[in-house]
Design an enzyme around this catalytic site. Sequence first.
Site, PDB file in Angstrom:
ATOM      1  N   ASN A  13       0.836  -1.209   0.000  1.00 19.83           N
ATOM      2  CA  ASN A  13       0.000   0.000   0.000  1.00 19.83           C
ATOM      3  C   ASN A  13       0.868   1.255   0.000  1.00 19.83           C
ATOM      4  O   ASN A  13       0.534   2.244  -0.669  1.00 19.83           O
ATOM      5  CB  ASN A  13      -0.932  -0.003   1.211  1.00 19.83           C
ATOM      6  CG  ASN A  13      -2.185  -0.819   0.962  1.00 19.83           C
ATOM      7  OD1 ASN A  13      -3.066  -0.401   0.226  1.00 19.83           O
ATOM      8  ND2 ASN A  13      -2.263  -1.985   1.547  1.00 19.83           N
ATOM      9  N   HIS A 108      -7.824  -0.755   6.144  1.00 20.74           N
ATOM     10  CA  HIS A 108      -8.186  -1.986   6.859  1.00 20.74           C
ATOM     11  C   HIS A 108      -8.867  -2.923   5.865  1.00 20.74           C
ATOM     12  O   HIS A 108      -9.751  -2.494   5.122  1.00 20.74           O
ATOM     13  CB  HIS A 108      -9.122  -1.654   8.027  1.00 20.74           C
ATOM     14  CG  HIS A 108      -9.541  -2.844   8.819  1.00 20.74           C
ATOM     15  ND1 HIS A 108      -8.726  -3.452   9.751  1.00 20.74           N
ATOM     16  CD2 HIS A 108     -10.693  -3.566   8.796  1.00 20.74           C
ATOM     17  CE1 HIS A 108      -9.366  -4.492  10.270  1.00 20.74           C
ATOM     18  NE2 HIS A 108     -10.558  -4.577   9.710  1.00 20.74           N
ATOM     19  N   ASP A 144      -9.855   0.681  14.580  1.00 20.68           N
ATOM     20  CA  ASP A 144     -10.566   0.428  13.315  1.00 20.68           C
ATOM     21  C   ASP A 144     -11.993   0.967  13.339  1.00 20.68           C
ATOM     22  O   ASP A 144     -12.894   0.380  12.734  1.00 20.68           O
ATOM     23  CB  ASP A 144     -10.601  -1.088  13.018  1.00 20.68           C
ATOM     24  CG  ASP A 144      -9.202  -1.653  12.849  1.00 20.68           C
ATOM     25  OD1 ASP A 144      -9.003  -2.849  13.167  1.00 20.68           O
ATOM     26  OD2 ASP A 144      -8.306  -0.899  12.430  1.00 20.68           O
TER      27      ASP A 144
HETATM   28  C1  GRF Z   1      -3.132  -5.493   3.767  1.00 19.04           C
HETATM   29  O1  GRF Z   1      -4.181  -6.435   3.845  1.00 19.04           O
HETATM   30  C2  GRF Z   1      -3.598  -4.235   4.450  1.00 19.04           C
HETATM   31  O2  GRF Z   1      -4.994  -4.029   4.337  1.00 19.04           O
HETATM   32  C3  GRF Z   1      -3.255  -4.486   5.883  1.00 19.04           C
HETATM   33  O3  GRF Z   1      -1.995  -5.125   5.833  1.00 19.04           O
HETATM   34  C4  GRF Z   1      -1.951  -5.942   4.639  1.00 19.04           C
HETATM   35  C5  GRF Z   1      -0.621  -5.804   3.945  1.00 19.04           C
HETATM   36  O4  GRF Z   1      -0.502  -4.470   3.553  1.00 19.04           O
HETATM   37  N1  GRF Z   1      -3.218  -3.246   6.613  1.00 19.04           N
HETATM   38  P1  GRF Z   1       0.854  -3.969   2.799  1.00 19.04           P
HETATM   39  O5  GRF Z   1       1.055  -4.874   1.605  1.00 19.04           O
HETATM   40  O6  GRF Z   1       1.995  -4.118   3.782  1.00 19.04           O
HETATM   41  O7  GRF Z   1       0.562  -2.554   2.406  1.00 19.04           O
END
Ligand code: GRF
Length: 195
Positions: A13, A108, A144
């Site tokens: 992300n 989330h 959350d």
């Molecule tokens: C994802 O499912 C996100 O929604 C949660 O952690 C998981 C991995 O996120 N917060 P990322 O690939 O490290 O951004």
Amino acid sequence: MRVALLISGGGSNMKALVADMAGDHPCRPCLVASNDPAAGGIAWAAGQGIATAVVDHRPYGRDRAGFETALRDRIDATQPDLICLAGFMRILTPDFIRAYAGRMLNIHPSLLPKYPGLHTHARALQAGDTQAGCTVHEVTADLDAGPILGQARVPVLPGDTEETLAARILVQEHRLYPAVLRRVAQGDRARLDLG
Ligand code: GRF
């Protein structure tokens, strides 16, 4: 606007947000920080020329305040306008959250208010839900449960496993979070539903 991004792992992300902030965008990343020295996203961010910080939470043991003070020092040194939690897996105390009230976002992997907390995909599958998805929300002291800024939905398909559902949702996370950050940076906090 200056955006600090907090990660704990690969940071997919974070990468999506950084990529979207390149070019015509009101934001620029000012820091990528992690609680885990092994977080792959740190090396990636450094390779992009973004300032990074690692504050390993383990030496602090149960001293959550001590860890957060060290983390806040690193964050505040970069003077962010917004904080994006992106796969950041530490629970933050009310003091930390208060310090960034109204300017800290999180993604989330569920359609909040359904399934706050962990194991969201397993819970959706267990419940026999036909829809799942992700939520970007303001971070408040209630885990959350802050004001929802955006959601994206995916179908739950027959034969889905936690892994297949997580992968389908992650694609939408990478669409939703950048879209919400752009709007928030322009002062628009109306809820975005990406469908
Ligand atoms: C994802 O499912 C996100 O929604 C949660 O952690 C998981 C991995 O996120 N917060 P990322 O690939 O490290 O951004």
